[in-house]
Design an enzyme around this catalytic site. Structure first.
Site, PDB file in Angstrom:
ATOM      1  CE1 TYR A  56      49.474 -14.540  60.580  1.00 26.83           C
ATOM      2  CE2 TYR A  56      49.339 -15.438  62.782  1.00 26.83           C
ATOM      3  CZ  TYR A  56      48.863 -14.582  61.821  1.00 26.83           C
ATOM      4  OH  TYR A  56      47.775 -13.785  62.082  1.00 26.83           O
ATOM      5  N   PRO A 204      46.599  -4.139  68.333  1.00 24.24           N
ATOM      6  CG  PRO A 204      46.625  -4.988  70.515  1.00 24.24           C
ATOM      7  CD  PRO A 204      46.767  -5.399  69.067  1.00 24.24           C
ATOM      8  CG  LEU A 205      50.525  -2.296  71.371  1.00 19.22           C
ATOM      9  CD1 LEU A 205      51.748  -3.040  71.851  1.00 19.22           C
ATOM     10  CD2 LEU A 205      50.265  -1.071  72.235  1.00 19.22           C
ATOM     11  N   GLY A 206      48.913  -0.761  66.927  1.00 19.21           N
ATOM     12  CA  GLY A 206      49.193  -0.182  65.623  1.00 19.21           C
ATOM     13  C   GLY A 206      50.478  -0.716  65.022  1.00 19.21           C
ATOM     14  NE  ARG A 207      49.462  -3.681  60.293  1.00 21.62           N
ATOM     15  CZ  ARG A 207      48.981  -4.917  60.299  1.00 21.62           C
ATOM     16  NH1 ARG A 207      49.701  -5.876  60.834  1.00 21.62           N
ATOM     17  NH2 ARG A 207      47.806  -5.205  59.774  1.00 21.62           N
ATOM     18  N   GLY A 208      52.931  -1.841  66.477  1.00 20.10           N
ATOM     19  CA  GLY A 208      54.075  -1.359  67.251  1.00 20.10           C
ATOM     20  C   GLY A 208      54.269   0.137  67.211  1.00 20.10           C
ATOM     21  CG  PHE A 209      53.532   4.059  64.363  1.00 16.18           C
ATOM     22  CD1 PHE A 209      54.161   4.061  63.129  1.00 16.18           C
ATOM     23  CD2 PHE A 209      53.408   5.270  65.027  1.00 16.18           C
ATOM     24  CE1 PHE A 209      54.659   5.243  62.571  1.00 16.18           C
ATOM     25  CE2 PHE A 209      53.892   6.450  64.493  1.00 16.18           C
ATOM     26  CZ  PHE A 209      54.530   6.432  63.262  1.00 16.18           C
ATOM     27  CB  SER A 211      55.359   0.685  71.281  1.00 15.82           C
ATOM     28  OG  SER A 211      56.298   0.868  70.224  1.00 15.82           O
TER      29      SER A 211
END
Length: 326
Positions: A56, A204-209, A211
């Protein structure tokens, strides 16, 4: 904050962790001061499980995390990874699981993080050209020397997990898992549960999707890697938005955000699962942590399962799935 055990070797962490990747790369502009403040706020809220990796940045995220925890090392469970080899300029070398590289990568991570040991050390991706027994054997030597406390794998297949665990107990497997990435339910989760290995759910948020913050691909920053992600493109985006809308309806009925409902769902899948949502801002951290207070009834879980069944997501998890051990 609820505590959860990962594996059977005594590692215990907060029920929700903090993924630090986006603080340095991939998700648009970075703000180091806010990132450090977010890590400090996480610790205040009882979130002690911090996740980083040498790739990273590359390398800059470990330096950032090291600065953030310099005066509070005893308050965190520190996880980092090796295996996705990159150069200083960010260019890609490849997946590397050679024993000599394992040691070299660990020494470099310890130095960047400014610590004398890593609590959980993962092989980030499986090197299909090196027997897993050789890679884990080198990782086990680091445990014997006290430089690493626990071993983990990321995106490993059931066969690889079994072979690795025979060399040295594996404490945790980290794999993408969310309402739009439910593949681990088929054979990975049953395997780690059989072997007594904990499960760490990244994205766990689907790369923010999940949200619900994105209404079109144009909502993403120009330098955000998700613009090239299969699930964020074209028809896939619009089909996945329909899934999010179904999740949003249930969330609104419960008086929570779609992201909180998605996290609560992951948390409800088992006490051996620890999600590590990533964020670089305190406001989203606090929203994520609040998900640990949400109680989902069997009826709630059945409705969510109907709204986002396994296989409902449109598009692959990565543009190049060849790096995933299957």
């Amino acid at each position: 904050m609820e505590r959860r055990k990962l594996g059977t070797q005594g590692l215990e962490v907060s029920a929700i962790g903090l993924g630090c990747m986006g603080m340095s790369e991939f998700y648009g502009r970075a703000d180091e001061d806010e990132a450090i403040a977010t890590i400090h706020r996480a610790i205040e809220l009882g979130v002690d499980f911090l996740d980083t990796a040498d790739m990273y940045g590359p390398f800059t995220n470990e330096l950032l995390v090291g600065r953030a925890i310099a005066d509070r090392r005893d308050k965190v469970v520190l996880a980092t990874k090796f295996g996705n080899e990159r150069r200083e300029d960010g260019s890609w070398v490849g997946i590397n699981g050679k024993p000599e590289y394992v040691r070299r990568a660990c020494e470099a991570s310890l130095q960047r993080l400014g610590v004398d040991h890593i609590d959980l050390y993962y092989q980030h991706r499986v090197d299909k050209t090196v027997p897993i027994e050789e890679t884990v054997g080198a990782m086990a030597e680091l445990v014997e020397e006290g430089k690493v406390r626990h071993l983990g794998l990321s995106e490993a297949s059931p066969d690889t997990i079994r072979r690795a665990n025979e060399v040295h107990p594996i404490t945790a497997l980290q794999t993408e898992y969310s309402l739009w990435s439910r593949d681990p339910e088929v054979d990975v989760l049953p395997t780690v549960r059989e072997l007594g290995i904990g499960f760490v759910a990244y994205s766990p948020l689907g790369r923010g999707f999940l949200s619900g913050r994105f209404r079109s691909p144009d909502d993403l920053p120009a330098d955000d890697f998700r613009r090239n992600h299969p699930r964020f493109q074209g028809e896939n985006f619009h089909r996945n938005l329909e899934l999010v809308e179904r999740v949003r309806e249930i969330a609104e009925e419960k008086g929570v955000t779609p992201g909180q409902l998605a996290l609560a769902w992951v948390l409800a899948q088992g006490k051996d699962i620890v999600p590590i949502p990533g964020t670089k801002r305190r406001e989203y951290l606090e929203e994520n942590v609040a998900a640990t207070e949400i109680q989902l009834t069997p009826e709630d879980l059945a409705r969510i399962d109907e709204a986002a069944p396994r296989g409902a997501t449109s598009g692959d998890r990565y543009a190049d799935m060849s790096t995933i051990d299957a």
